[in-house]
Scaffold this active site. Sequence first.
Site, PDB file in Angstrom:
ATOM      1  CB  SER A 154      -0.859  -0.011   1.273  1.00  0.00           C
ATOM      2  OG  SER A 154      -1.528   1.212   1.435  1.00  0.00           O
TER       3      SER A 154
ATOM      4  CE1 TYR B 114      -3.853  -2.224   5.468  1.00  0.00           C
ATOM      5  CE2 TYR B 114      -3.446   0.060   4.878  1.00  0.00           C
ATOM      6  CZ  TYR B 114      -3.745  -1.239   4.508  1.00  0.00           C
ATOM      7  OH  TYR B 114      -3.916  -1.551   3.171  1.00  0.00           O
TER       8      TYR B 114
HETATM    9  N1  LIG Z   1      -8.869  -0.524  -0.686  1.00  0.00           N
HETATM   10  C1  LIG Z   1      -7.806   0.233  -0.501  1.00  0.00           C
HETATM   11  O1  LIG Z   1      -7.900   1.468  -0.362  1.00  0.00           O
HETATM   12  C2  LIG Z   1      -6.418  -0.370  -0.481  1.00  0.00           C
HETATM   13  C3  LIG Z   1      -5.336   0.482  -0.679  1.00  0.00           C
HETATM   14  C4  LIG Z   1      -4.056  -0.048  -0.660  1.00  0.00           C
HETATM   15  C5  LIG Z   1      -3.867  -1.402  -0.469  1.00  0.00           C
HETATM   16  N2  LIG Z   1      -4.939  -2.206  -0.265  1.00  0.00           N
HETATM   17  C6  LIG Z   1      -4.676  -3.635  -0.048  1.00  0.00           C
HETATM   18  O2  LIG Z   1      -5.255  -4.363  -1.130  1.00  0.00           O
HETATM   19  C7  LIG Z   1      -5.575  -5.678  -0.698  1.00  0.00           C
HETATM   20  C8  LIG Z   1      -6.993  -6.020  -1.144  1.00  0.00           C
HETATM   21  O3  LIG Z   1      -7.881  -5.131  -0.530  1.00  0.00           O
HETATM   22  P1  LIG Z   1      -9.273  -4.672  -1.184  1.00  0.00           P
HETATM   23  O4  LIG Z   1      -9.243  -3.207  -1.259  1.00  0.00           O
HETATM   24  O5  LIG Z   1      -9.579  -5.460  -2.389  1.00  0.00           O
HETATM   25  O6  LIG Z   1     -10.223  -5.045   0.034  1.00  0.00           O
HETATM   26  P2  LIG Z   1     -11.506  -5.989   0.180  1.00  0.00           P
HETATM   27  O7  LIG Z   1     -12.475  -5.713  -0.914  1.00  0.00           O
HETATM   28  O8  LIG Z   1     -11.924  -5.845   1.580  1.00  0.00           O
HETATM   29  O9  LIG Z   1     -10.900  -7.459  -0.081  1.00  0.00           O
HETATM   30  C9  LIG Z   1     -10.053  -8.058   0.859  1.00  0.00           C
HETATM   31  C10 LIG Z   1      -9.884  -9.531   0.514  1.00  0.00           C
HETATM   32  O10 LIG Z   1      -9.019 -10.104   1.516  1.00  0.00           O
HETATM   33  C11 LIG Z   1      -9.666 -11.253   2.042  1.00  0.00           C
HETATM   34  N3  LIG Z   1      -9.315 -11.462   3.446  1.00  0.00           N
HETATM   35  C12 LIG Z   1      -9.393 -10.586   4.485  1.00  0.00           C
HETATM   36  N4  LIG Z   1      -9.061 -11.190   5.636  1.00  0.00           N
HETATM   37  C13 LIG Z   1      -8.747 -12.483   5.308  1.00  0.00           C
HETATM   38  C14 LIG Z   1      -8.346 -13.621   6.052  1.00  0.00           C
HETATM   39  N5  LIG Z   1      -8.221 -13.588   7.401  1.00  0.00           N
HETATM   40  N6  LIG Z   1      -8.105 -14.777   5.385  1.00  0.00           N
HETATM   41  C15 LIG Z   1      -8.261 -14.843   4.047  1.00  0.00           C
HETATM   42  N7  LIG Z   1      -8.647 -13.809   3.286  1.00  0.00           N
HETATM   43  C16 LIG Z   1      -8.903 -12.649   3.918  1.00  0.00           C
HETATM   44  C17 LIG Z   1     -11.158 -11.003   1.899  1.00  0.00           C
HETATM   45  O11 LIG Z   1     -11.850 -12.235   1.790  1.00  0.00           O
HETATM   46  P3  LIG Z   1     -12.766 -12.899   2.926  1.00  0.00           P
HETATM   47  O12 LIG Z   1     -13.362 -11.803   3.755  1.00  0.00           O
HETATM   48  O13 LIG Z   1     -13.754 -13.695   2.138  1.00  0.00           O
HETATM   49  O14 LIG Z   1     -11.831 -13.780   3.684  1.00  0.00           O
HETATM   50  C18 LIG Z   1     -11.199 -10.277   0.546  1.00  0.00           C
HETATM   51  O15 LIG Z   1     -11.253 -11.203  -0.509  1.00  0.00           O
HETATM   52  C19 LIG Z   1      -5.343  -5.699   0.809  1.00  0.00           C
HETATM   53  O16 LIG Z   1      -4.103  -6.285   1.081  1.00  0.00           O
HETATM   54  C20 LIG Z   1      -5.322  -4.226   1.188  1.00  0.00           C
HETATM   55  O17 LIG Z   1      -4.564  -3.995   2.345  1.00  0.00           O
HETATM   56  C21 LIG Z   1      -6.209  -1.734  -0.282  1.00  0.00           C
END
Ligand SMILES: NC(=O)c1ccc[n+]([C@@H]2O[C@H](COP(=O)([O-])OP(=O)(O)OC[C@H]3O[C@@H](n4cnc5c(N)ncnc54)[C@H](OP(=O)(O)O)[C@@H]3O)[C@@H](O)[C@H]2O)c1
Length: 265
Positions: A145, A158
């Site tokens: 991130s 985080y």
């Molecule tokens: N959205 C943002 O602004 C942003 C910015 C920078 C980086 N990121 C990073 O991008 C990545 C994806 O995030 P996103 O934005 O796509 O968020 P999201 O829509 O909330 O998706 C998160 C994914 O991670 C899975 N997950 C969470 N906890 C888990 C666990 N204990 N075991 C297995 N799977 C788990 C969730 O699946 P289940 O709940 O089904 O397990 C879901 O598929 C993350 O690493 C996040 O830190 C996000």
Amino acid sequence: MDRRTLNGINIVITGASGGIGAEMAKLCAARGANLVLLARSLDKLKQLETELEAQYLVSIDVFQLDISNTMQIQTVFQQISTVMERIDILVNNAGFGIFRAAHEASISEIKEMFAVNVVGLMACTSMVLPQMQARRSGQIINIASQAGKIATPKSSVYSATKHAVLGYSNALRMELYDYNIGVTTVNPGPIATNFFEIADEQGTYVKNMQRFMLQPEYVARKIVDSMLTNKREINLPRWMNLGSVAFVLFPRMFERVGRRVLNKK
Ligand SMILES: NC(=O)c1ccc[n+]([C@@H]2O[C@H](COP(=O)([O-])OP(=O)(O)OC[C@H]3O[C@@H](n4cnc5c(N)ncnc54)[C@H](OP(=O)(O)O)[C@@H]3O)[C@@H](O)[C@H]2O)c1
């Protein structure tokens, strides 16, 4: 139009039940890759599997996995080896954040964020490294991130997890250089996904950052375009990365201004 074919390439994506993980899965399948999709929400994974198998002639397998459970990681990767003879690309995408001041974060929240974002990511990587090293090929894509480059108020924990992901990845890249295994890190700014349903309980951050939000399809496309390339790092949006350059050069001044300007949570 597909930019790069992934025909016959075997890809494992963690956190594929929603957000950028699900978007990457769609693009990879459209480009011909065989997929293993992992997350806790098996129903969502199965729905995605049905949708993708109806559209594309690729093999899709899904497994329920809680990344915070390292024993489960071992079992699931054992099962993966029965459906996928080799893993060409591992995308460590599963992750979550909770925006709180450091003194308000509970110990269980701190442990859980590290268990998923850091230890889980490292454990999944360890599962694929021996076979990639033996084959002398492969790619690890770690979703970090912008928070891994610049820490902002109310995201101490985080940010710490994502700094850890970058530190780990940078060392790993050097270790794996002679094995011809690439390590790509991805540092997006805010993306419009369900991430904020957990991260931003009050909705303050989403309200303040709405106009800067990236679309998950766009982020996923940038990541999938980097597959089979030797890309070191993807920073999105590119202008946001200027902030991290400024932070490295002028940390004291950056923090003086940043503690007010970056206090969006
Ligand atoms: N959205 C943002 O602004 C942003 C910015 C920078 C980086 N990121 C990073 O991008 C990545 C994806 O995030 P996103 O934005 O796509 O968020 P999201 O829509 O909330 O998706 C998160 C994914 O991670 C899975 N997950 C969470 N906890 C888990 C666990 N204990 N075991 C297995 N799977 C788990 C969730 O699946 P289940 O709940 O089904 O397990 C879901 O598929 C993350 O690493 C996040 O830190 C996000």
